[in-house]
Scaffold this motif. Structure first.
Motif, PDB file in Angstrom:
ATOM      1  N   LEU A 135       0.898  -1.313  -0.040  1.00 36.25           N
ATOM      2  CA  LEU A 135      -0.149  -0.163  -0.064  1.00 36.25           C
ATOM      3  C   LEU A 135       0.709   1.307   0.022  1.00 36.25           C
ATOM      4  CD1 LEU A 135      -2.790   1.471   0.037  1.00 36.25           C
ATOM      5  CD2 LEU A 135      -2.435   1.097   2.701  1.00 36.25           C
ATOM      6  N   TYR A 136       0.576   2.119  -1.125  1.00 33.50           N
ATOM      7  CA  TYR A 136       1.392   3.320  -1.411  1.00 33.50           C
ATOM      8  C   TYR A 136       1.038   4.434  -0.173  1.00 33.50           C
ATOM      9  CZ  TYR A 136       4.505   2.185  -4.840  1.00 33.50           C
ATOM     10  OH  TYR A 136       5.802   1.430  -5.661  1.00 33.50           O
ATOM     11  N   ALA A 137       1.474   5.176   0.289  1.00 33.10           N
ATOM     12  CA  ALA A 137       1.077   6.486   1.098  1.00 33.10           C
ATOM     13  C   ALA A 137       1.954   7.535   0.867  1.00 33.10           C
ATOM     14  CB  ALA A 137       0.970   6.116   2.558  1.00 33.10           C
ATOM     15  N   PRO A 138       1.609   8.962   0.475  1.00 35.38           N
ATOM     16  CA  PRO A 138       2.512   9.829   0.135  1.00 35.38           C
ATOM     17  C   PRO A 138       3.346  10.448   1.520  1.00 35.38           C
ATOM     18  CG  PRO A 138       0.316  10.753   0.268  1.00 35.38           C
ATOM     19  CD  PRO A 138       0.145   9.129   0.508  1.00 35.38           C
ATOM     20  N   ASP A 152       0.160  -5.863   3.975  1.00 37.27           N
ATOM     21  CA  ASP A 152       1.470  -6.603   4.292  1.00 37.27           C
ATOM     22  C   ASP A 152       2.797  -5.727   4.164  1.00 37.27           C
ATOM     23  OD1 ASP A 152       0.166  -9.038   4.331  1.00 37.27           O
ATOM     24  OD2 ASP A 152       0.237  -9.381   1.939  1.00 37.27           O
ATOM     25  N   VAL A 153       2.687  -4.793   3.259  1.00 35.66           N
ATOM     26  CA  VAL A 153       3.983  -3.619   3.183  1.00 35.66           C
ATOM     27  C   VAL A 153       3.231  -2.326   2.977  1.00 35.66           C
ATOM     28  CG1 VAL A 153       6.059  -3.034   2.302  1.00 35.66           C
ATOM     29  CG2 VAL A 153       5.403  -5.584   2.326  1.00 35.66           C
ATOM     30  N   VAL A 154       3.866  -1.414   3.680  1.00 34.86           N
ATOM     31  CA  VAL A 154       3.312   0.068   3.283  1.00 34.86           C
ATOM     32  C   VAL A 154       4.512   0.703   2.633  1.00 34.86           C
ATOM     33  CG1 VAL A 154       3.047   2.391   4.300  1.00 34.86           C
ATOM     34  CG2 VAL A 154       1.928   0.277   5.215  1.00 34.86           C
ATOM     35  N   VAL A 155       4.334   1.147   1.577  1.00 32.96           N
ATOM     36  CA  VAL A 155       5.261   1.824   0.891  1.00 32.96           C
ATOM     37  C   VAL A 155       5.198   3.367   0.988  1.00 32.96           C
ATOM     38  CG1 VAL A 155       6.438   2.196  -1.463  1.00 32.96           C
ATOM     39  CG2 VAL A 155       5.339   0.056  -0.802  1.00 32.96           C
ATOM     40  N   ILE A 156       6.125   4.005   1.455  1.00 37.68           N
ATOM     41  CA  ILE A 156       6.067   5.610   1.736  1.00 37.68           C
ATOM     42  C   ILE A 156       6.579   6.090   0.445  1.00 37.68           C
ATOM     43  CG2 ILE A 156       6.656   7.583   2.961  1.00 37.68           C
ATOM     44  CD1 ILE A 156       6.819   5.946   5.320  1.00 37.68           C
TER      45      ILE A 156
END
Length: 270
Positions: free
Chosen positions: A9-12, A28-32
């Motif tokens: 999951l992408y987050a700005p 499962d994974v957060v992508v900053i």
């Protein structure tokens, strides 16, 4: 991190409150994201906010997508993030060559993930995938790739998608996750696209909204019928380890057994 992450999951990076929410949404994974999601005049703030957040370990694996390696911000991103306890991996956008991966690997011991987003990158896919032991995965950035190729119909990306799947597996990397589905309201379209991606050999998918997460997970977890089939194969292999035919005519050999074991492992997420 689970051996079978299915949702990324992408987050700005310039919206810390969104990052906080993303960490609680069950991905499962957060992508900053410090790259496409952040305007040029917000780059420094996004980097500082991300470094502050990741100064401590996080309860969810966190990757950071840094800025393009040939641009003005990547060096500062690496300096700020390379050793932080909360960084699980660094995602490298717009990688076109193996040399770029090796250059970053010298600067950090963090696991690296390369995004292939151009025709040149697709041509170099295996070289990039095999560039360095620190590289743990590759995937497509389909928006930029579409623009580079001038592709309009989705079928125009079938060959690059297959190329990336083959390159990853040839280099001993996990199957790549799919690129994001840009329409967050089109959940039926997302499900259909995930089914197509799974058929091509992808495993899991990047997301840009939490409502996409359960759709992706359902699409990539084995169905009850697939689990039953895998269990039947494992039971047959336990009684006879050679090649054999099941009562319904299906053929079983070592490769089929290995695939069945992967299906059961994926279902258990272990």
């Amino acid at each position: 991190m689970t051996p079978f992450p299915l949702t990324w999951l992408y987050a700005p990076g310039d919206r810390p409150h969104v990052v906080t929410k993303a960490l609680a949404w069950g991905a499962d994974v957060v992508v900053i994201d410090l790259e496409d999601a952040v305007a040029p005049d917000r780059k420094e703030y996004a980097r500082a906010a991300t470094a502050e957040r990741l100064a401590e370990p996080q309860r969810v694996p966190v990757h950071v997508r840094i800025n393009a390696l040939d641009g003005p911000w990547a060096a500062a991103d690496l300096t700020a993030l390379a050793t932080l306890p909360g960084v699980t991996g660094l995602r490298l956008p717009k990688v076109d060559s193996a040399g770029q991966v090796r250059q970053v690997a010298v600067a950090t011991a963090r696991p690296l993930y390369a995004l292939l987003e151009s025709a040149l990158a697709i041509e170099h896919a295996y070289a990039i995938a095999a560039a360095h032991p620190s590289l743990r995965g590759i995937s497509l950035g389909e928006s930029d790739l579409r623009a580079d190729l001038g592709v309009r119909a989705d079928a125009g990306l079938d060959w690059p998608r297959s190329r990336v799947v083959v390159a990853a597996r040839a280099a001993g990397l996990p199957p790549p996750p799919q690129s994001v589905h840009p329409d967050i309201r089109d959940l039926d379209g997302l499900a259909a696209s995930c089914a197509r991606g799974r058929a091509l050999g992808f495993l899991g998918r990047a997301a840009i909204h939490p409502r996409q997460l359960p759709v992706i997970e359902r699409a990539y977890l084995p169905t009850p019928a697939e689990l039953e089939h895998a269990e039947t194969i494992i039971k047959a292999a336990a009684s006879d380890q050679g090649a054999q035919a099941l009562p319904d005519g299906r053929f079983v050999d070592a490769a089929v057994v290995a695939a069945a074991r992967r299906t059961l492992s994926l279902a258990r997420r272990e």
